[in-house]
Design a protein around this motif. Structure first.
Motif, PDB file in Angstrom:
ATOM      1  N   ALA A   1      22.304   7.579 -28.761  1.00 12.29           N
ATOM      2  CA  ALA A   1      23.154   6.884 -29.738  1.00 12.29           C
ATOM      3  C   ALA A   1      23.209   5.388 -29.438  1.00 12.29           C
ATOM      4  O   ALA A   1      23.172   4.558 -30.365  1.00 12.29           O
ATOM      5  N   ARG A   2      23.276   5.026 -28.171  1.00 12.11           N
ATOM      6  CA  ARG A   2      23.270   3.598 -27.817  1.00 12.11           C
ATOM      7  C   ARG A   2      21.961   2.943 -28.222  1.00 12.11           C
ATOM      8  O   ARG A   2      21.956   1.808 -28.700  1.00 12.11           O
ATOM      9  N   GLN A   3      20.859   3.659 -28.015  1.00  9.19           N
ATOM     10  CA  GLN A   3      19.548   3.113 -28.387  1.00  9.19           C
ATOM     11  C   GLN A   3      19.471   2.922 -29.903  1.00  9.19           C
ATOM     12  O   GLN A   3      18.963   1.902 -30.374  1.00  9.19           O
ATOM     13  N   ARG A   4      19.961   3.886 -30.657  1.00  5.69           N
ATOM     14  CA  ARG A   4      19.983   3.754 -32.114  1.00  5.69           C
ATOM     15  C   ARG A   4      20.837   2.579 -32.544  1.00  5.69           C
ATOM     16  O   ARG A   4      20.487   1.834 -33.465  1.00  5.69           O
ATOM     17  N   LEU A   5      21.991   2.396 -31.882  1.00  4.88           N
ATOM     18  CA  LEU A   5      22.883   1.290 -32.205  1.00  4.88           C
ATOM     19  C   LEU A   5      22.217  -0.042 -31.912  1.00  4.88           C
ATOM     20  O   LEU A   5      22.324  -0.979 -32.717  1.00  4.88           O
ATOM     21  N   LYS A   6      21.504  -0.128 -30.787  1.00  2.00           N
ATOM     22  CA  LYS A   6      20.791  -1.375 -30.470  1.00  2.00           C
ATOM     23  C   LYS A   6      19.747  -1.676 -31.541  1.00  2.00           C
ATOM     24  O   LYS A   6      19.608  -2.820 -31.972  1.00  2.00           O
ATOM     25  N   GLY A   7      19.019  -0.650 -31.964  1.00  5.82           N
ATOM     26  CA  GLY A   7      18.010  -0.840 -33.013  1.00  5.82           C
ATOM     27  C   GLY A   7      18.653  -1.284 -34.326  1.00  5.82           C
ATOM     28  O   GLY A   7      18.150  -2.181 -35.009  1.00  5.82           O
ATOM     29  N   TYR A   8      19.774  -0.666 -34.656  1.00  2.00           N
ATOM     30  CA  TYR A   8      20.486  -1.025 -35.892  1.00  2.00           C
ATOM     31  C   TYR A   8      20.999  -2.458 -35.815  1.00  2.00           C
ATOM     32  O   TYR A   8      20.842  -3.232 -36.763  1.00  2.00           O
ATOM     33  N   ASN A   9      21.598  -2.813 -34.677  1.00  2.00           N
ATOM     34  CA  ASN A   9      22.092  -4.184 -34.519  1.00  2.00           C
ATOM     35  C   ASN A   9      20.963  -5.200 -34.610  1.00  2.00           C
ATOM     36  O   ASN A   9      21.109  -6.249 -35.238  1.00  2.00           O
ATOM     37  N   LYS A  10      19.823  -4.902 -33.980  1.00  2.00           N
ATOM     38  CA  LYS A  10      18.682  -5.817 -34.026  1.00  2.00           C
ATOM     39  C   LYS A  10      18.175  -5.962 -35.450  1.00  2.00           C
ATOM     40  O   LYS A  10      17.891  -7.081 -35.907  1.00  2.00           O
ATOM     41  N   ALA A  11      18.107  -4.850 -36.174  1.00  2.00           N
ATOM     42  CA  ALA A  11      17.653  -4.914 -37.570  1.00  2.00           C
ATOM     43  C   ALA A  11      18.615  -5.743 -38.412  1.00  2.00           C
ATOM     44  O   ALA A  11      18.189  -6.556 -39.247  1.00  2.00           O
ATOM     45  N   MET A  12      19.920  -5.563 -38.182  1.00  2.00           N
ATOM     46  CA  MET A  12      20.915  -6.329 -38.944  1.00  2.00           C
ATOM     47  C   MET A  12      20.822  -7.817 -38.605  1.00  2.00           C
ATOM     48  O   MET A  12      20.875  -8.671 -39.502  1.00  2.00           O
ATOM     49  N   VAL A  13      20.685  -8.144 -37.331  1.00  2.00           N
ATOM     50  CA  VAL A  13      20.570  -9.558 -36.931  1.00  2.00           C
ATOM     51  C   VAL A  13      19.316 -10.169 -37.534  1.00  2.00           C
ATOM     52  O   VAL A  13      19.348 -11.302 -38.044  1.00  2.00           O
ATOM     53  N   ASP A  14      18.207  -9.445 -37.501  1.00  2.00           N
ATOM     54  CA  ASP A  14      16.955  -9.958 -38.083  1.00  2.00           C
ATOM     55  C   ASP A  14      17.107 -10.178 -39.587  1.00  2.00           C
ATOM     56  O   ASP A  14      16.662 -11.201 -40.119  1.00  2.00           O
ATOM     57  N   ALA A  15      17.747  -9.232 -40.284  1.00  2.00           N
ATOM     58  CA  ALA A  15      17.930  -9.367 -41.727  1.00  2.00           C
ATOM     59  C   ALA A  15      18.822 -10.560 -42.059  1.00  2.00           C
ATOM     60  O   ALA A  15      18.517 -11.352 -42.966  1.00  2.00           O
ATOM     61  N   VAL A  16      19.919 -10.714 -41.319  1.00  2.25           N
ATOM     62  CA  VAL A  16      20.816 -11.849 -41.563  1.00  2.25           C
ATOM     63  C   VAL A  16      20.107 -13.158 -41.227  1.00  2.25           C
ATOM     64  O   VAL A  16      20.251 -14.164 -41.950  1.00  2.25           O
ATOM     65  N   GLN A  17      19.309 -13.173 -40.161  1.00  2.39           N
ATOM     66  CA  GLN A  17      18.566 -14.372 -39.774  1.00  2.39           C
ATOM     67  C   GLN A  17      17.572 -14.762 -40.866  1.00  2.39           C
ATOM     68  O   GLN A  17      17.464 -15.947 -41.230  1.00  2.39           O
ATOM     69  N   ARG A  18      16.857 -13.782 -41.399  1.00  3.21           N
ATOM     70  CA  ARG A  18      15.894 -14.070 -42.482  1.00  3.21           C
ATOM     71  C   ARG A  18      16.612 -14.613 -43.716  1.00  3.21           C
ATOM     72  O   ARG A  18      16.168 -15.580 -44.334  1.00  3.21           O
ATOM     73  N   GLU A  19      17.731 -13.958 -44.052  1.00  2.00           N
ATOM     74  CA  GLU A  19      18.485 -14.412 -45.224  1.00  2.00           C
ATOM     75  C   GLU A  19      19.018 -15.826 -44.997  1.00  2.00           C
ATOM     76  O   GLU A  19      18.968 -16.672 -45.900  1.00  2.00           O
ATOM     77  N   TYR A  20      19.490 -16.111 -43.803  1.00  2.00           N
ATOM     78  CA  TYR A  20      19.988 -17.446 -43.467  1.00  2.00           C
ATOM     79  C   TYR A  20      18.869 -18.474 -43.598  1.00  2.00           C
ATOM     80  O   TYR A  20      19.060 -19.553 -44.177  1.00  2.00           O
ATOM     81  N   GLU A  21      17.700 -18.153 -43.055  1.00  2.00           N
ATOM     82  CA  GLU A  21      16.569 -19.079 -43.126  1.00  2.00           C
ATOM     83  C   GLU A  21      16.148 -19.312 -44.579  1.00  2.00           C
ATOM     84  O   GLU A  21      15.848 -20.446 -44.981  1.00  2.00           O
ATOM     85  N   THR A  22      16.139 -18.258 -45.374  1.00  2.00           N
ATOM     86  CA  THR A  22      15.771 -18.388 -46.791  1.00  2.00           C
ATOM     87  C   THR A  22      16.767 -19.274 -47.521  1.00  2.00           C
ATOM     88  O   THR A  22      16.368 -20.190 -48.267  1.00  2.00           O
ATOM     89  N   LEU A  23      18.059 -19.012 -47.320  1.00  2.00           N
ATOM     90  CA  LEU A  23      19.086 -19.847 -47.973  1.00  2.00           C
ATOM     91  C   LEU A  23      19.000 -21.293 -47.504  1.00  2.00           C
ATOM     92  O   LEU A  23      19.110 -22.230 -48.301  1.00  2.00           O
ATOM     93  N   ARG A  24      18.774 -21.510 -46.238  1.00  2.00           N
ATOM     94  CA  ARG A  24      18.664 -22.867 -45.701  1.00  2.00           C
ATOM     95  C   ARG A  24      17.462 -23.580 -46.319  1.00  2.00           C
ATOM     96  O   ARG A  24      17.546 -24.755 -46.697  1.00  2.00           O
ATOM     97  N   HIS A  25      16.354 -22.865 -46.422  1.00  2.00           N
ATOM     98  CA  HIS A  25      15.149 -23.451 -47.014  1.00  2.00           C
ATOM     99  C   HIS A  25      15.403 -23.818 -48.488  1.00  2.00           C
ATOM    100  O   HIS A  25      15.007 -24.907 -48.952  1.00  2.00           O
ATOM    101  N   GLN A  26      16.070 -22.903 -49.218  1.00  2.00           N
ATOM    102  CA  GLN A  26      16.365 -23.181 -50.624  1.00  2.00           C
ATOM    103  C   GLN A  26      17.281 -24.396 -50.777  1.00  2.00           C
ATOM    104  O   GLN A  26      17.069 -25.249 -51.632  1.00  2.00           O
ATOM    105  N   ILE A  27      18.292 -24.488 -49.920  1.00  5.06           N
ATOM    106  CA  ILE A  27      19.221 -25.627 -49.986  1.00  5.06           C
ATOM    107  C   ILE A  27      18.489 -26.909 -49.639  1.00  5.06           C
ATOM    108  O   ILE A  27      18.692 -27.957 -50.295  1.00  5.06           O
ATOM    109  N   MET A  28      17.624 -26.863 -48.636  1.00  6.82           N
ATOM    110  CA  MET A  28      16.865 -28.064 -48.264  1.00  6.82           C
ATOM    111  C   MET A  28      15.976 -28.531 -49.422  1.00  6.82           C
ATOM    112  O   MET A  28      15.889 -29.730 -49.707  1.00  6.82           O
ATOM    113  N   GLU A  29      15.357 -27.583 -50.115  1.00 10.03           N
ATOM    114  CA  GLU A  29      14.500 -27.946 -51.249  1.00 10.03           C
ATOM    115  C   GLU A  29      15.331 -28.561 -52.370  1.00 10.03           C
ATOM    116  O   GLU A  29      14.940 -29.563 -52.982  1.00 10.03           O
TER     117      GLU A  29
END
Length: 133
Positions: A80-108
């Motif tokens: 369960a801890r391993q699954r939680l780590k994977g889920y947290n990593k996936a969520m952080v990666d998704a939020v990071q990608r969304e943040y980068e996309t929004l930042r890029h759009q705002i910069m443009e």
């Protein structure tokens, strides 16, 4: 008087004989009862020893079952801890990608708007330098 004395002596003799017969009967049966009591005591001792052994075996069996259950629960917890780590990593990666996309759009958007406005150009430049750090 002699007859009375003889009757008393006969009564005392009969009582003494009855008493002796009673003692001999009890003594005759007493050794059997003593042997029976001894046998019962040994049986009791054997039963107590068997009860202690059964208690020890049951305690060992319960301990083994509990340790097995605990190891299974530990394995499930690790999974369960391993699954939680994977889920947290996936969520952080998704939020990071969304943040980068929004930042890029705002910069443009700021770049297109900044060509006409000097203040916006300065803010865009500051944000770009901050993103590079």
């Amino acid at each position: 008087e002699q007859l009375l004395l003889q009757a008393r002596l006969d009564g005392a003799w009969d009582a003494a004989e009855l008493h002796a017969w009673l003692i001999s009967t009890v003594a005759d049966r007493g050794w059997r009862q003593l042997l029976e009591i001894d046998r019962m005591y040994r049986d009791l001792w054997h039963m107590a020893a068997a009860a202690v052994e059964m208690e020890h075996r049951l305690n060992a069996q319960v301990r083994q079952i509990v340790l097995q259950e605990l190891s299974e629960l530990d394995a499930e917890l690790a999974f369960a801890r391993q699954r939680l780590k994977g889920y947290n990593k996936a969520m952080v990666d998704a939020v990071q990608r969304e943040y980068e996309t929004l930042r890029h759009q705002i910069m443009e958007q700021l770049k297109t708007m900044g060509a006409t406005n000097f203040v916006l150009q300065a803010k865009a430049k500051a944000m770009q330098e901050e993103a590079l750090r």
